[in-house]
Write an enzyme that holds these catalytic residues in place. Structure first.
Site, mmCIF file in Angstrom:
data_model
loop_
_atom_site.group_PDB
_atom_site.id
_atom_site.type_symbol
_atom_site.label_atom_id
_atom_site.label_comp_id
_atom_site.label_asym_id
_atom_site.label_seq_id
_atom_site.Cartn_x
_atom_site.Cartn_y
_atom_site.Cartn_z
ATOM 1 N N LYS A 20 0.833 -1.205 0.000
ATOM 2 C CA LYS A 20 0.000 0.000 0.000
ATOM 3 C C LYS A 20 0.873 1.263 0.000
ATOM 4 C CE LYS A 20 -4.025 -2.177 2.215
ATOM 5 N NZ LYS A 20 -4.851 -2.206 3.461
ATOM 6 N N TYR A 60 -12.348 -2.556 -3.655
ATOM 7 C CA TYR A 60 -12.935 -2.611 -2.311
ATOM 8 C C TYR A 60 -14.460 -2.504 -2.345
ATOM 9 C CZ TYR A 60 -8.407 -2.356 0.152
ATOM 10 O OH TYR A 60 -7.166 -2.628 0.680
ATOM 11 N N ASN A 123 -2.041 -0.118 7.430
ATOM 12 C CA ASN A 123 -1.563 -1.491 7.680
ATOM 13 C C ASN A 123 -0.720 -2.079 6.545
ATOM 14 O OD1 ASN A 123 -3.651 -1.958 5.924
ATOM 15 N ND2 ASN A 123 -4.727 -3.439 7.201
ATOM 16 N N HIS A 126 -1.929 -5.529 1.345
ATOM 17 C CA HIS A 126 -3.194 -6.196 1.033
ATOM 18 C C HIS A 126 -2.897 -7.599 0.528
ATOM 19 C CE1 HIS A 126 -7.077 -7.132 -0.761
ATOM 20 N NE2 HIS A 126 -6.385 -7.583 -1.792
ATOM 21 N N GLU A 137 -9.346 -10.059 -8.319
ATOM 22 C CA GLU A 137 -8.397 -8.963 -8.128
ATOM 23 C C GLU A 137 -7.267 -9.016 -9.160
ATOM 24 O OE1 GLU A 137 -7.369 -9.297 -3.952
ATOM 25 O OE2 GLU A 137 -9.411 -8.784 -3.339
HETATM 26 N N1 UDP Z 1 -9.758 -0.828 7.282
HETATM 27 C C1 UDP Z 1 -9.861 0.325 8.060
HETATM 28 N N2 UDP Z 1 -10.629 0.291 9.172
HETATM 29 C C2 UDP Z 1 -11.306 -0.817 9.573
HETATM 30 C C3 UDP Z 1 -11.204 -1.990 8.774
HETATM 31 C C4 UDP Z 1 -10.424 -1.958 7.637
HETATM 32 O O1 UDP Z 1 -9.258 1.343 7.728
HETATM 33 O O2 UDP Z 1 -11.988 -0.794 10.603
HETATM 34 C C5 UDP Z 1 -8.929 -0.803 6.069
HETATM 35 C C6 UDP Z 1 -7.618 -1.567 6.273
HETATM 36 O O3 UDP Z 1 -6.588 -0.860 5.572
HETATM 37 C C7 UDP Z 1 -7.918 -2.896 5.617
HETATM 38 C C8 UDP Z 1 -8.819 -2.472 4.469
HETATM 39 O O4 UDP Z 1 -9.613 -1.434 4.998
HETATM 40 O O5 UDP Z 1 -6.740 -3.548 5.191
HETATM 41 C C9 UDP Z 1 -9.702 -3.554 3.909
HETATM 42 O O6 UDP Z 1 -10.431 -4.142 4.959
HETATM 43 P P1 UDP Z 1 -10.692 -5.710 5.023
HETATM 44 O O7 UDP Z 1 -11.708 -5.948 6.097
HETATM 45 O O8 UDP Z 1 -11.010 -6.213 3.643
HETATM 46 O O9 UDP Z 1 -9.299 -6.286 5.546
HETATM 47 P P2 UDP Z 1 -8.062 -6.985 4.796
HETATM 48 O O10 UDP Z 1 -8.642 -7.984 3.822
HETATM 49 O O11 UDP Z 1 -7.254 -5.910 4.121
HETATM 50 O O12 UDP Z 1 -7.271 -7.647 5.888
#
Ligand code: UDP
Length: 159
Positions: A20, A60, A123, A126, A137
């Site tokens: 990211k 997303y 974080n 991805h 994707e």
């Molecule tokens: N995210 C966030 N706040 C939250 C949950 C998710 O900012 O409460 C962001 C975080 O960067 C995450 C992304 O949205 O990686 C996508 O969320 P997802 O639940 O799909 O998690 P991932 O698959 O990335 O672990």
């Protein structure tokens, strides 16, 4: 056999992994790539992209009704990302384990997020969460397709 091609006959999975914008800014791209490379997975696509908001909205799509969606879009459009596809046995689920929990507060030390990040909205990486989403994707980010090549390590990684 050591030099045989059993590994080539295995049904290999592919997953979409992305460094990211914060990973690019913080110089963590090589650490993320290095974890997947050293594990033994095969790199089959890689590029630096400044993604359009529309691409990220599609990526997303399942999160579009979440309260954090606008801040997620701002974060993800803030700079270039490194898009990649890694191939190997069970790479979708194992890739997620290597990334660690979505929220770095819960990601174990030793995982990428656990070692290099603190907050969920920063974080750093991805990874596809299912084989089906991985294929979706990969099509979305690599319309040009991935690279077919044979790795000399195959026989040393797969029995
Ligand atoms: N995210 C966030 N706040 C939250 C949950 C998710 O900012 O409460 C962001 C975080 O960067 C995450 C992304 O949205 O990686 C996508 O969320 P997802 O639940 O799909 O998690 P991932 O698959 O990335 O672990």
């Amino acid at each position: 056999s050591l030099h045989g091609s059993r590994g080539l006959c295995m049904a290999m999975e592919r997953t979409y992994i992305m460094a990211k914008p914060d990973a690019v800014q913080r110089g963590l791209v090589s650490d993320i790539i290095g974890r997947f490379e050293k594990k033994g997975y095969k790199l089959v696509a890689l590029k630096l992209v400044k993604p359009a908001r529309s691409l990220l909205e599609e990526h997303y799509d399942s999160l579009k009704d979440k309260a954090f969606f606008p801040s997620l879009m701002d974060y993800m459009t803030s700079g270039p990302v490194v898009a990649m596809v890694w191939e190997g046995k069970n790479v979708v689920a194992t890739g997620r384990t290597m990334l660690g929990a979505t929220n770095p507060l819960e990601s174990a030390p030793g995982t990428i997020r656990g070692d290099f990040s603190i907050e969920v909205g920063r974080n750093i990486c991805h990874g596809s969460d299912s084989v089906e989403n991985a294929e979706r994707e990969i099509k979305l980010w690599f319309g040009e397709g991935t690279i077919d090549w044979s790795s000399h390590s195959q026989g040393w990684i797969y029995e």
